[in-house]
Design a protein around this motif. Structure first.
Motif: not given
Length: 660
Positions: A72-79
């Motif tokens: 479930g890791r995000p594809r992009y980093l947080d802002d």
């Protein structure tokens, strides 16, 4: 002399250090490791962390430790998040109860060979559906034999290649195959051979022949003349234990112990969570070398063609893994420093941990438990004997039964042992040296309690202008004069027995043994004589007891404590590996003990004599008689006269009460 402890002190050095001290050292180390273990999981509790990005700029990251699952890791980093090449927190990539397949191969190369091209005889373990976290699931490959590759014979490393994957994933095990999925499988290498340095060798020679020899405990091969560093050899152990570590949880990667990090495999693609700071790690597969003793290893060279191998697979608790890995790493680091001649705090060179592990492996658990209990008793009795001995000499008022020559001889023997520890032991613990030095000071103090030590002008014609004189503290009584006379007689016979033995041992040592120098020969010969014939120092006191027909002057409590410790030494003699002469030496004190017990039975305590604290006896009886006579000579006091009158007239009869 029963008060002496020179022979046990020599035995402690011969065995490296006493058994009970090693056990307590292990306990202290275990407690220290527990403190270290607490540091492993400290990072998981942090909510705010300041880290550095790739450019070295500080970045504050807020993270509650709830790292998402890898799937479930995000594809992009947080802002505003910055990717950190060094992860801060790491979490398990697979569930703790996963089923895995594992294959282990051996190779002289770090480059993995495709499994389809790997010879079958180099595959040492192949297991399917092994459950991580199931402690009852244990596998073994059984004993087999492998051929030693040519590079390994020539001081190369034998590597183990470990292939692990999720059983139900269907992903290829081999990273060289097409379709290999790093999220479902991983591969790593770990050396199965160890490069172990030896301690710095000491050059010795036969003083008569002049031939140089090298003291070598491990290798018969001499050190090259051009080499100034330590000798390092390649060692191999036939038993390999592999342990999965379940329930490791989330912890701080930078703050983890180096012993843990060397067994940690991070997710291969370098993925991070939304903060860019945290990552995942594959299940820890611990290649357990903790119980691989050097004495059970094989030195690899060109003569070794084949090697046995056995691989065991199991699960191991997280705290056990961290403790064992930390102790193992610190012991090997201490051995490396000792091999390079680097001074080590406390004098430890890592061999103490090896000895403790040998004890746990080779000793029956029941016998080991008994040994631990009596070790504690040994320490308590030694402390009680020390206190009782000091109290005896502090309160003693005369020299009855005291062998001054034995105390002087004991000081000499203690000094010889102290010089031997300094001369022969490269890594003697400062604790042992300190205790030996304190023992010498106590013996010197004992001398001052029985005689006055004075510095007097030397006789005309002497080399030194002054000499040390031992003078009586007071005019000796008849019994003290007899004690002095019996002491001289005992030592006369002791010299007749001990000097020929010392000369014979010195001749044997000079002819058949090697030494660093003439000074080393003298010290070694003297300490060998102390070790072998030290019981002779106990004889004068027994002889004085025999001539005085009394043991009332002996420090009974201290004697009993010391003799109980002698029986504990007997127990150690049969639980610790040692030559027959060492075992025989532990029994000599028992003979003295039984002689002393017989004397206590034969010479009944005479309460008119002065006891072991210099109290009681005829002097006190005469003092009581004098006090009674003086009381009779004095006129009665008014209170006494009044009491006498009351008793005569019966005036206070009504006020009297019955008392017990």
């Amino acid at each position: 002399m029963p008060e002496t402890n020179a022979a046990p002190a020599a035995r402690r050095e011969e065995q490296g250090s006493s058994m009970f001290s090693k056990i307590f050292q292990a306990i202290a180390m275990w407690m220290a490791m527990q403190f270290v273990v607490k540091q492993f999981t400290g990072g998981a509790q942090k909510t705010t962390t300041t880290v550095q990005d790739a450019d070295g700029n500080p970045v504050k990251v807020v993270n509650s430790g709830n790292i998402p699952a890898f799937t479930g890791r995000p594809r992009y980093l947080d802002d505003g998040a910055v990717y950190n090449t060094i992860p801060q927190l790491v979490a398990p990539i697979w569930p703790d109860n996963s089923y895995v397949d594992i294959v282990v191969t051996v190779s002289p190369s770090m480059i993995p060979t495709p499994l389809k091209n790997t010879p079958k005889d180099t595959v040492v373990l192949e297991e399917k559906r092994f459950q991580i976290g199931n402690y009852s699931d244990s596998r073994t490959s059984g004993a087999r034999v492998i051929d030693v590759p040519r590079p390994v014979q020539q001081n190369g490393t034998l590597f183990g290649h470990f292939y692990v994957r999720l059983s139900d994933s269907g992903a290829p095990l081999d990273p060289t195959e097409k379709g290999y999925d790093p999220s479902a499988a991983y591969h790593f290498i770990f050396p199965l051979t160890q490069y172990i340095p030896k301690k710095k060798e000491v050059k010795t020679r036969n003083l008569l022949a002049g031939k140089d020899e090298t003291e070598t405990a491990d290798e018969p091969e001499p050190e090259p003349e051009t080499s100034s560093g330590p000798i390092i050899a390649s060692y191999y152990h036939p038993n390999i234990s592999l342990s999965f570590i379940p329930n490791s949880g989330i912890f701080s990667f930078p703050q983890s112990h180096p012993a843990v990090r060397q067994h940690l495999r991070l997710e291969a693609t370098g993925a991070r969570d939304g903060s860019g700071q945290n990552s995942w790690y594959y299940p820890i597969l611990y290649v357990n070398t903790f119980w691989q003793l050097k004495s059970h290893m094989t030195v690899l060279n060109e003569t070794v063609k084949t090697l046995p191998i056995r691989v065991d697979l199991n699960n191991l608790g997280d705290w056990k893994f961290k403790t064992m890995a930390s102790i193992d790493l610190s012991a090997k680091e201490a051995a490396r420093q000792a091999a390079n001649g680097t001074p080590i705090t406390g004098g430890s060179d890592g061999s103490e941990i090896e000895m403790i592990k040998e004890i746990f492996i080779d000793t029956n658990p029941i016998l080991l438990g008994v040994t631990i209990v009596v070790s504690i008793a040994h320490m308590i009795l030694e402390t009680l004997a020390f206190g009782s001995d000091i109290a005896h000499y502090r309160k003693k008022k005369d020299n009855v039964g005291i062998s001054v020559r034995s105390i002087l001889a004991n000081v000499f023997m203690q000094a010889v042992i102290f010089l031997y520890l300094i001369d022969q032991s490269q890594n003697t613990s400062w604790m042992i040296l300190g205790s030996q030095g304190i023992g010498i000071l106590i013996e010197l103090w004992k001398i001052t309690t029985v005689v006055n030590v004075r510095l007097r002008p030397a006789a005309p014609g002497s080399i030194l202008p002054y000499r040390i004189s031992f003078e009586d503290k007071h005019k000796l009584s008849d019994t003290e004069e007899k004690t002095k006379e019996y002491d001289e007689i005992a030592f006369k016979y002791m010299y007749m027995a001990g000097v020929p033995l010392l000369i014979a041992y010195a001749i044997y040592s000079l002819m058949y043994e090697t030494h660093k120098s003439w000074y080393s020969f003298i010290i070694t010969t003297l300490v060998g004589s102390v070790y072998a014939y030290g019981f002779l120092m106990m004889i004068p006191s027994l002889y004085i007891n025999y001539r005085l027909k009394s043991v009332a002057h002996m420090p009974a409590k201290a004697m009993m404590y010391k003799f109980l410790n002698t029986f504990i030494d007997d127990l150690f003699a049969f639980t610790i590996k040692m030559p027959f002469l060492h075992r025989l030496a532990t029994l000599r004190d028992d003979v003295i003990f039984f002689v002393y017990i017989y004397q206590r039975w034969a010479y009944k305590i005479d309460y008119t004599r002065v006891n072991e604290f210099g109290q009681g006896g005829d002097d006190e009886e005469s003092e009581k008689k004098k006090d009674a006579a003086a009381d009779k000579a004095l006129p009665p006091t008014p209170a006494a006269a009044e009491a006498k009158a009351g008793k005569t007239t019966g005036a206070d009869t009504g006020k009297a009460t019955k008392r017990k």
